[in-house]
Write a protein that holds these residues in place. Structure first.
Motif, mmCIF file in Angstrom:
data_model
loop_
_atom_site.group_PDB
_atom_site.id
_atom_site.type_symbol
_atom_site.label_atom_id
_atom_site.label_comp_id
_atom_site.label_asym_id
_atom_site.label_seq_id
_atom_site.Cartn_x
_atom_site.Cartn_y
_atom_site.Cartn_z
ATOM 1 N N VAL A 87 -20.733 1.298 42.388
ATOM 2 C CA VAL A 87 -19.200 0.986 42.567
ATOM 3 C C VAL A 87 -18.769 0.564 41.064
ATOM 4 O O VAL A 87 -17.718 0.826 40.657
ATOM 5 N N ALA A 88 -19.448 -0.332 40.306
ATOM 6 C CA ALA A 88 -19.099 -1.084 39.213
ATOM 7 C C ALA A 88 -18.905 0.381 38.066
ATOM 8 O O ALA A 88 -17.970 0.217 37.474
ATOM 9 N N GLY A 89 -19.885 0.961 38.297
ATOM 10 C CA GLY A 89 -19.832 2.335 37.217
ATOM 11 C C GLY A 89 -18.785 3.051 37.586
ATOM 12 O O GLY A 89 -17.844 3.821 36.582
ATOM 13 N N ALA A 90 -18.233 3.280 39.068
ATOM 14 C CA ALA A 90 -17.019 4.322 39.188
ATOM 15 C C ALA A 90 -15.772 3.487 38.688
ATOM 16 O O ALA A 90 -14.774 4.191 38.340
ATOM 17 N N LEU A 91 -15.779 1.949 38.801
ATOM 18 C CA LEU A 91 -14.517 1.442 38.168
ATOM 19 C C LEU A 91 -14.515 1.522 36.746
ATOM 20 O O LEU A 91 -13.457 1.764 36.061
#
Length: 338
Positions: free
Chosen positions: A108-112
């Motif tokens: 999720v952090a990478g997507a953001l």
């Protein structure tokens, strides 16, 4: 008149009835996280997809794979996180409480991190927890569902949480409360991007109000008042037809056939704000519509909506949205001409 049905996009030829749109198209990317709520997941597509060709809506997940919904089915999407790099606006719908955490999963952090710095980011309900966990809301005003406010404040004390409003617009970061407030914030963006006339048409297409009065306070559980057939809805309707008049609390209470104290208390219970604040809000809304759709002088608009002077209108408009009437009008004149 063209009739549309829930789940269907309006006929593209409908936009030609209001002038064919050939301006820039905003790309809205909806990020579906594990445990996503199906109803809220569909809101961006339903609202932006009814805006007569102004938006393109895509849905992605953090890895391009199906995600479980909060219901008894999974959701398959066509796009992965790479789509976020192309987004003008990113919407993060809510997801099941069991998925909440102070720390974001790396996926999720990478997507953001893939989101462009100049993109707008919008959260609905628990989506605000994702933005807060990513550090995006630190020191900023935000909102989420009122029932989750204590948990949110405990997890993210560095966020200025306002649990009394339906949504908060912090320019490039917008947060909204539960469920239907996702409709409110999406309509707000249509209004902000293209004016009230289009936002009103979108609202009619979706069979929802173009603007809801009050905030979350009106939905918070409260002791049941004594039974009464009296209410303030008829008086609010009466007042909206007379915004140009110098209405007072006494005028409103007299129309409702209540004492000042009873009317003020019942109004606040039903609307979530005082009668005076509500009147100012409605006058600002009407002034914005006139600034967008007419060439009337500011002083004339002030009189039409019930502000004593153009200076008073300028002060209230700046307090509400942070711009002058002239700047607001130029923005929407440019939008109409593009």
């Amino acid at each position: 008149m063209l009739q549309t049905h829930c789940g269907e996009r309006p006929d593209p030829t409908e936009s030609s009835r209001h002038g064919e749109y050939d301006g820039p198209v905003e790309r809205v990317v909806v990020l579906a996280l594990d445990g996503v709520y199906p109803f809220e997941l569909g809101i961006p597509n339903r609202v932006f997809g009814s805006a007569e060709g102004r938006y393109e809506i895509l849905t992605c997940t953090v890895d391009g794979q199906p995600v479980r919904s909060s219901s008894d089915f999974s959701i398959t999407v066509e796009h992965g996180p790479e789509t976020l790099r192309t987004a003008d606006t990113v919407v993060i719908p809510p997801f099941a409480l069991s998925q909440l955490s102070e720390d974001l999963p790396e996926a999720v952090a990478g997507a953001l991190r893939a989101i462009r710095p100049d993109a707008r980011i919008v959260s609905i309900c628990t989506g605000a927890f994702v933005l807060a966990a990513a550090g995006m809301l630190a020191g900023r005003r935000a909102t989420t569902h009122w029932q989750l406010a204590p948990l949110f404040r405990k997890m993210f004390p560095d966020v200025d949480l306002d649990a009394d409003v339906l949504f908060v617009d912090e320019d490039s970061l917008l947060t909204s409360a539960g469920a239907a407030s996702g409709v409110d914030v999406c309509l707000h963006l249509v209004r902000k991007d293209h004016g009230s006339e289009l936002a009103n048409r979108v609202a009619r297409s979706c069979v929802v109000p173009p603007w809801r009065d009050g905030g979350q306070a009106q939905y918070i559980e409260q002791p049941v008042p004594e039974p009464s057939t009296a209410g303030t809805a008829a008086t609010r309707h009466w007042a909206l037809e007379r915004l140009g008049e110098p209405l007072t609390l006494a005028d409103l209470a007299a129309h409702a056939r209540m004492s000042l104290r009873t009317f003020a208390r019942r109004f606040n219970d039903e609307v979530g704000m005082s009668p005076g604040r509500w009147l100012i809000q409605q006058r600002v809304i009407r002034a914005r519509q006139l600034l967008e759709a007419s060439d009337l002088p500011v002083d004339r608009i002030a009189g039409e909506v019930g502000f004593a002077t153009g200076t008073s209108l300028r002060q209230h408009l700046h307090a509400a949205i942070g711009v002058s009437p002239g700047a607001y009008r130029r923005t929407f004149q440019a939008a109409r001409q593009s």
